[in-house]
Design an enzyme around this catalytic site. Structure first.
Site, mmCIF file in Angstrom:
data_model
loop_
_atom_site.group_PDB
_atom_site.id
_atom_site.type_symbol
_atom_site.label_atom_id
_atom_site.label_comp_id
_atom_site.label_asym_id
_atom_site.label_seq_id
_atom_site.Cartn_x
_atom_site.Cartn_y
_atom_site.Cartn_z
ATOM 1 N N CYS A 178 0.916 -0.862 -0.120
ATOM 2 C CA CYS A 178 -0.001 -0.343 -0.093
ATOM 3 C C CYS A 178 0.738 1.226 0.130
ATOM 4 O O CYS A 178 0.279 2.225 -0.595
ATOM 5 C CB CYS A 178 -0.959 0.418 1.099
ATOM 6 N N HIS A 221 -8.812 3.371 -2.780
ATOM 7 C CA HIS A 221 -7.422 2.612 -2.818
ATOM 8 C C HIS A 221 -6.794 1.526 -3.609
ATOM 9 O O HIS A 221 -6.319 0.682 -3.652
ATOM 10 C CB HIS A 221 -7.518 1.928 -1.377
ATOM 11 N N CYS A 256 -1.094 3.163 6.200
ATOM 12 C CA CYS A 256 -0.759 1.325 6.603
ATOM 13 C C CYS A 256 -0.567 0.843 5.319
ATOM 14 O O CYS A 256 -0.928 1.329 3.986
ATOM 15 C CB CYS A 256 -1.940 0.601 7.971
#
Length: 387
Positions: free
Chosen positions: A91, A343, A373
């Site tokens: 991520c 995302h 995160c």
């Protein structure tokens, strides 16, 4: 040591992954479009003067494989002499791309870099081809590889109720829609070609993932998505699946001044940390604290925060433990976040940094912090300072 500055930052609209605007547009094309656009917006910098391109992408296979950074640069007709590398910290990939470029500039090994990231989650699903080593189960819970269950764990540990999650998710959509209506995203979104529901080619200049009709009452009707019996995390309180790209022009402050380019912000500090994979969503807390320590700042010095909304159940414990729960509406994700915008994994670090820079300018604050995160237990953070 050279000061690292952000000269410009842009992104595509966020397209729905399921039958959305970019269903017929490849990840390389989204990336190349931004590379061309960023250079066109800053003509004082010749493309041949770029020292490197750092591009985040998580699922590096199919159209995103074989070094998508280089493929996109070739499509964008960046001179062949300019190298390009694809970066993967899950991520945090495109924020890691920024960190890699910043360090090159700090050490004098580069003067100008193009950074960013992309993820087409409609074409290359998050779980495509993933095959975890069976031996991991000796010291890591299987559920640690299931992001939704790690969010459930954080919710239980920190007393985050279903009602709190639903309220935060509704806020994300409301704020993102308000930002769209007020043209707050205008300076960061580059109109991008795609197809409407009828298959007609058109230019999109808005995020199609936002659901302005979202209410707490509607969210309350959704079933738990990851733990059907005892869970509280739903699809509505999770980051949306979307397709998109973001890009930033990063330079040494001295080179920017030489070229007459006005920096928008400095990279004040950077941090990456590890944490228990079972609570991977907590990574922004230690990452933010470390970045602030490196910058010689405290949480109270930061005017605005962009914290990636992987899950409402994940971001709320981070906000609470950073001492910001009473300042959500003054400082946190003021234009909504990933619950509303989506995302796209390799894109999000550059996306939230781009949104943060625009918010810092709009709110006229000196310092901003972007943090995320990262799956399997990491956190990443960057402190920016207005120039």
């Amino acid at each position: 040591m050279e000061q690292v500055v952000i000269v410009d930052a842009i992104r595509t609209p966020m397209g729905r992954s399921k039958g959305g605007a970019f269903r017929n547009v490849r990840a390389e094309d989204l990336s190349a479009h931004l590379m061309r656009s960023l250079l066109a917006r800053n003509p004082a910098l010749e493309a041949a003067a770029l020292d490197d391109i750092y591009w985040g992408c998580v699922q590096q296979t199919l159209e995103q494989g074989f070094n998508i950074a280089r493929n996109a640069a070739l499509l964008a007709e960046v001179p062949h002499s300019v190298p390009a590398v694809t970066v993967n910290r899950l991520c945090g990939s495109s924020m890691q791309a920024l960190h890699d470029a910043a360090r090159m500039i700090m050490t004098g090994d580069a003067q100008a870099c193009l950074v960013g990231g992309v993820e087409h989650m409609g074409h290359v699903p998050m779980s495509h081809g993933v095959d975890f080593h069976p031996g991991l189960s000796r010291n890591v819970a299987k559920a640690a590889g299931m992001m939704g269950l790690t969010a459930e764990m954080l919710a239980r540990m920190h007393g985050i109720s279903r009602e709190m999650q639903d309220a935060f998710a509704a806020r994300s959509h409301a704020r993102a829609w308000a930002a769209t209506q007020s043209a707050a995203f205008k300076n960061e979104i580059i109109p991008t070609g795609g197809h409407d529901a009828d298959g007609v080619l058109k230019q999109f200049n808005y995020d199609e993932v936002i659901r302005p009709e979202t209410t707490v009452e509607a969210l309350a009707t959704l079933r738990p998505a990851f733990d059907p019996v005892n869970g509280t995390v739903t699809a509505g309180t999770s980051s949306a699946l979307s397709d998109g790209a973001a890009a930033m022009l990063v330079m040494s402050e001295s080179r920017a001044h030489e070229l007459g380019l006005k920096p928008r912000a400095r990279v004040r500090s950077m941090a990456v940390v590890g944490c228990d994979p079972s609570i991977m969503g907590y990574g922004p807390v230690p990452a933010s604290k470390l970045a602030l320590k490196k910058a010689g700042l405290s949480v109270s010095d930061i005017g605005v925060f962009e914290m990636n909304e992987a899950f409402a159940a994940q971001i709320l414990p981070c906000i609470k433990d950073l001492g910001l729960i009473e300042q959500i509406d003054e400082k946190i994700n003021l234009n909504g976040g990933a619950i509303a915008l989506g995302h796209p994994l390799g894109c999000s670090g550059a996306r939230i940094s781009t949104t943060l820079l625009n918010l810092m300018e709009h709110k006229d604050v000196q310092f901003g912090l972007a943090t995320m995160c990262i799956g399997l237990g990491q956190g990443i953070a960057t402190v920016f300072e207005r120039v």
